[in-house]
Design a protein around this motif. Structure first.
Motif, mmCIF file in Angstrom:
data_model
loop_
_atom_site.group_PDB
_atom_site.id
_atom_site.type_symbol
_atom_site.label_atom_id
_atom_site.label_comp_id
_atom_site.label_asym_id
_atom_site.label_seq_id
_atom_site.Cartn_x
_atom_site.Cartn_y
_atom_site.Cartn_z
ATOM 1 N N PRO A 143 0.676 -1.166 -0.210
ATOM 2 C CA PRO A 143 -0.012 -0.104 -0.075
ATOM 3 C C PRO A 143 0.631 1.311 -0.077
ATOM 4 C CG PRO A 143 -0.927 -1.578 1.516
ATOM 5 C CD PRO A 143 0.405 -2.139 1.028
ATOM 6 N N SER A 144 2.110 1.067 0.404
ATOM 7 C CA SER A 144 2.856 2.314 0.486
ATOM 8 C C SER A 144 3.435 2.683 -1.061
ATOM 9 C CB SER A 144 4.009 2.269 1.138
ATOM 10 O OG SER A 144 3.697 1.939 2.613
ATOM 11 N N PHE A 145 3.337 1.809 -2.037
ATOM 12 C CA PHE A 145 3.828 1.909 -3.411
ATOM 13 C C PHE A 145 2.794 1.810 -4.457
ATOM 14 C CE2 PHE A 145 7.211 -0.063 -0.815
ATOM 15 C CZ PHE A 145 8.320 0.882 -0.904
ATOM 16 N N LEU A 146 1.686 1.207 -4.301
ATOM 17 C CA LEU A 146 0.725 1.054 -5.168
ATOM 18 C C LEU A 146 -0.788 1.507 -4.862
ATOM 19 C CD1 LEU A 146 1.607 -2.851 -6.186
ATOM 20 C CD2 LEU A 146 2.140 -0.681 -7.395
ATOM 21 N N PRO A 147 -1.439 1.794 -5.994
ATOM 22 C CA PRO A 147 -2.908 2.330 -5.947
ATOM 23 C C PRO A 147 -3.575 1.195 -5.243
ATOM 24 C CG PRO A 147 -2.439 2.104 -8.252
ATOM 25 C CD PRO A 147 -1.174 1.998 -7.368
ATOM 26 N N ILE A 148 -4.626 1.370 -4.211
ATOM 27 C CA ILE A 148 -5.573 0.303 -3.705
ATOM 28 C C ILE A 148 -5.691 -0.905 -4.765
ATOM 29 C CG2 ILE A 148 -7.505 -0.409 -2.236
ATOM 30 C CD1 ILE A 148 -7.165 2.334 -0.869
ATOM 31 N N ASN A 149 -6.580 -0.232 -5.938
ATOM 32 C CA ASN A 149 -7.208 -1.355 -6.824
ATOM 33 C C ASN A 149 -6.129 -2.200 -7.426
ATOM 34 O OD1 ASN A 149 -5.842 1.075 -8.449
ATOM 35 N ND2 ASN A 149 -6.881 0.011 -10.242
ATOM 36 N N ALA A 150 -4.705 -1.799 -7.328
ATOM 37 C CA ALA A 150 -3.546 -2.748 -7.873
ATOM 38 C C ALA A 150 -2.965 -3.694 -6.861
ATOM 39 C CB ALA A 150 -2.256 -1.823 -8.506
ATOM 40 N N LEU A 151 -3.437 -3.533 -5.626
ATOM 41 C CA LEU A 151 -2.829 -4.124 -4.573
ATOM 42 C C LEU A 151 -2.659 -5.573 -4.880
ATOM 43 C CD1 LEU A 151 -3.573 -2.380 -1.009
ATOM 44 C CD2 LEU A 151 -1.541 -2.365 -2.412
ATOM 45 N N VAL A 152 -3.957 -6.321 -4.677
ATOM 46 C CA VAL A 152 -4.174 -7.726 -4.784
ATOM 47 C C VAL A 152 -3.861 -8.469 -6.060
ATOM 48 C CG1 VAL A 152 -5.826 -9.571 -4.460
ATOM 49 C CG2 VAL A 152 -6.156 -7.422 -2.926
ATOM 50 N N PRO A 153 -4.202 -7.609 -7.367
ATOM 51 C CA PRO A 153 -3.546 -8.428 -8.514
ATOM 52 C C PRO A 153 -1.838 -8.276 -8.793
ATOM 53 C CG PRO A 153 -4.653 -6.284 -8.867
ATOM 54 C CD PRO A 153 -4.961 -6.714 -7.543
ATOM 55 N N ILE A 154 -1.291 -7.074 -8.288
ATOM 56 C CA ILE A 154 -0.134 -6.997 -8.382
ATOM 57 C C ILE A 154 0.314 -7.965 -7.332
ATOM 58 C CG2 ILE A 154 2.158 -5.890 -8.199
ATOM 59 C CD1 ILE A 154 0.615 -5.185 -10.606
ATOM 60 N N HIS A 155 -0.033 -8.309 -6.040
ATOM 61 C CA HIS A 155 0.582 -9.055 -5.084
ATOM 62 C C HIS A 155 0.417 -10.765 -5.783
ATOM 63 C CE1 HIS A 155 0.096 -11.591 -1.758
ATOM 64 N NE2 HIS A 155 0.896 -11.012 -1.153
ATOM 65 N N GLY A 156 -0.659 -11.094 -6.381
ATOM 66 C CA GLY A 156 -1.072 -12.327 -6.846
ATOM 67 C C GLY A 156 -0.101 -12.778 -7.797
ATOM 68 N N LEU A 157 0.288 -11.707 -8.817
ATOM 69 C CA LEU A 157 1.069 -12.473 -10.023
ATOM 70 C C LEU A 157 2.607 -12.490 -9.342
ATOM 71 C CD1 LEU A 157 1.451 -12.984 -12.811
ATOM 72 C CD2 LEU A 157 1.882 -10.689 -13.365
ATOM 73 N N THR A 158 2.931 -11.819 -8.166
ATOM 74 C CA THR A 158 4.373 -11.661 -7.869
ATOM 75 C C THR A 158 4.459 -13.052 -7.060
ATOM 76 O OG1 THR A 158 4.688 -9.391 -7.720
ATOM 77 C CG2 THR A 158 5.904 -10.662 -6.649
ATOM 78 N N GLN A 159 3.576 -13.343 -6.269
ATOM 79 C CA GLN A 159 3.393 -14.275 -5.292
ATOM 80 C C GLN A 159 3.249 -15.805 -6.363
ATOM 81 O OE1 GLN A 159 4.898 -12.877 -2.684
ATOM 82 N NE2 GLN A 159 3.928 -14.654 -1.605
ATOM 83 N N ILE A 178 -9.942 -2.636 1.813
ATOM 84 C CA ILE A 178 -9.001 -3.961 1.704
ATOM 85 C C ILE A 178 -8.030 -3.901 2.598
ATOM 86 C CG2 ILE A 178 -7.486 -4.880 -0.003
ATOM 87 C CD1 ILE A 178 -9.669 -4.712 -2.180
ATOM 88 N N PRO A 179 -7.105 -2.891 2.854
ATOM 89 C CA PRO A 179 -6.077 -2.645 3.701
ATOM 90 C C PRO A 179 -6.689 -3.177 4.963
ATOM 91 C CG PRO A 179 -5.811 -0.818 2.222
ATOM 92 C CD PRO A 179 -7.246 -1.431 2.049
ATOM 93 N N LEU A 180 -7.916 -2.675 5.325
ATOM 94 C CA LEU A 180 -8.307 -3.020 6.880
ATOM 95 C C LEU A 180 -8.255 -4.550 6.890
ATOM 96 C CD1 LEU A 180 -9.536 -2.116 9.651
ATOM 97 C CD2 LEU A 180 -11.977 -1.738 8.270
ATOM 98 N N PHE A 181 -8.995 -5.023 5.992
ATOM 99 C CA PHE A 181 -9.401 -6.575 5.862
ATOM 100 C C PHE A 181 -8.081 -7.403 6.285
ATOM 101 C CE2 PHE A 181 -13.278 -5.713 3.230
ATOM 102 C CZ PHE A 181 -14.013 -5.501 4.160
ATOM 103 N N ILE A 182 -6.960 -6.991 5.351
ATOM 104 C CA ILE A 182 -5.772 -7.316 5.420
ATOM 105 C C ILE A 182 -4.978 -7.215 6.732
ATOM 106 C CG2 ILE A 182 -3.316 -7.058 4.526
ATOM 107 C CD1 ILE A 182 -4.513 -6.250 1.903
ATOM 108 N N GLY A 183 -5.002 -6.154 7.429
ATOM 109 C CA GLY A 183 -4.625 -6.026 8.674
ATOM 110 C C GLY A 183 -5.298 -6.782 9.812
ATOM 111 N N ILE A 184 -6.566 -6.781 9.556
ATOM 112 C CA ILE A 184 -7.233 -7.763 10.733
ATOM 113 C C ILE A 184 -7.051 -9.148 10.584
ATOM 114 C CG2 ILE A 184 -9.375 -8.392 11.473
ATOM 115 C CD1 ILE A 184 -10.498 -5.714 10.963
ATOM 116 N N TYR A 185 -6.965 -9.621 9.268
ATOM 117 C CA TYR A 185 -6.498 -10.944 8.878
ATOM 118 C C TYR A 185 -5.215 -11.285 9.451
ATOM 119 C CZ TYR A 185 -5.006 -15.228 6.422
ATOM 120 O OH TYR A 185 -4.756 -16.472 6.023
ATOM 121 N N ILE A 186 -4.195 -10.559 9.122
ATOM 122 C CA ILE A 186 -2.661 -10.974 9.686
ATOM 123 C C ILE A 186 -2.910 -10.953 11.203
ATOM 124 C CG2 ILE A 186 -0.569 -10.109 9.916
ATOM 125 C CD1 ILE A 186 -0.709 -8.703 7.145
ATOM 126 N N LEU A 187 -3.287 -10.142 12.018
ATOM 127 C CA LEU A 187 -3.407 -9.920 13.447
ATOM 128 C C LEU A 187 -3.997 -11.388 13.972
ATOM 129 C CD1 LEU A 187 -4.049 -6.291 14.206
ATOM 130 C CD2 LEU A 187 -1.620 -7.478 14.455
#
Length: 238
Positions: free
Chosen positions: A34-50, A96-105
């Motif tokens: 989230p510090s580098f990409l717009p919110i709409n690109a977070l999950v797809p970019i993360h998905g292809l990289t992962q 989405i960042p909220l869901f991610i944070g809660i899920y991790i914790l």
């Protein structure tokens, strides 16, 4: 160019972590993006990289992959992605960042949450939940890893097989976002740097796996992840 190089280095480090302990790398990466990409690109970019990270890790450890669990997981994943893709139309990307944070914790510190996860003994159900939920959350690797740890005692088997299952999750997720109209080519520079970092990190992690104290490493990892998750939650409300 500085952003591409920095993300490539970060991806290398997170992929190395995942290569050593079998999880955690994807969570760190999704917390950093989230510090580098717009919110709409977070999950797809993360998905292809992962996908690159997990697939390369599975290839490097192909002898340890338990192939018999893959068909069950694949069937569940296909159903899960189809079901959860619909949810995206009803969820604001802002949260989405909220869901991610809660899920991790919850994954790291809530025994009740993990106890509920452990109840899903079937690879069909794990595939459904892990691949489906990953469209919204991004990093869901601990779901499959939890079951694999229970079924297999060998660390290499758990890491390599989890990587193979996560490859399925991320591949289906990438196809789903392509159908949604996400244009990966718009981020080609970042993707090339991150994919190179992911594959190199998988190789490094595979080589380092038997040389690092897993317990101390996991404790440090949990603390880092928690701090990043808290930052994500605060970021949404600010």
């Amino acid at each position: 160019m500085n952003t591409e190089i920095l993300l490539g280095i970060i991806t290398f480090l997170t992929s190395t972590i995942a290569g050593v302990v079998g999880l955690g790398g994807g969570m760190i990466l999704i917390a950093v993006l989230p510090s580098f990409l717009p919110i709409n690109a977070l999950v797809p970019i993360h998905g292809l990289t992962q996908l690159s990270s997990n697939l390369s890790r599975a290839v490097f450890g192909y002898k340890d992959v338990k192939v018999e669990v893959i068909p069950k997981f694949l069937i569940g994943s296909l159903a899960g992605v189809s079901f959860f893709a619909v949810i995206l139309y009803f969820v604001s990307l802002t949260y989405i960042p909220l869901f991610i944070g809660i899920y991790i914790l919850l994954s790291l510190w809530s025994q009740k949450f993990n106890d509920k996860i452990k109840k899903f003994e079937s690879y069909y159900l794990i595939g459904f939940i892990q691949s489906g939920f990953s469209i919204v959350v991004g990093a869901t690797g601990p779901l499959a890893t939890t079951l694999l740890v229970k079924d297999y005692n060998d660390k290499d088997t758990v890491v390599a097989t989890a990587a193979a299952l996560m490859s399925i999750t991320h591949l289906l997720k990438v196809f789903a976002f392509m159908l949604f109209g996400f244009v990966f080519f718009d981020y080609i520079g970042i993707l090339v740097a991150m994919i190179i970092g992911a594959v190199a990190g998988s190789y490094a992690g595979t080589k380092l796996r038997d040389k690092i104290d897993g317990k101390k490493f996991m404790l440090a990892l949990k603390i880092i992840l928690s701090l990043m998750a808290i930052k994500l939650v605060i970021f949404v409300f600010m």
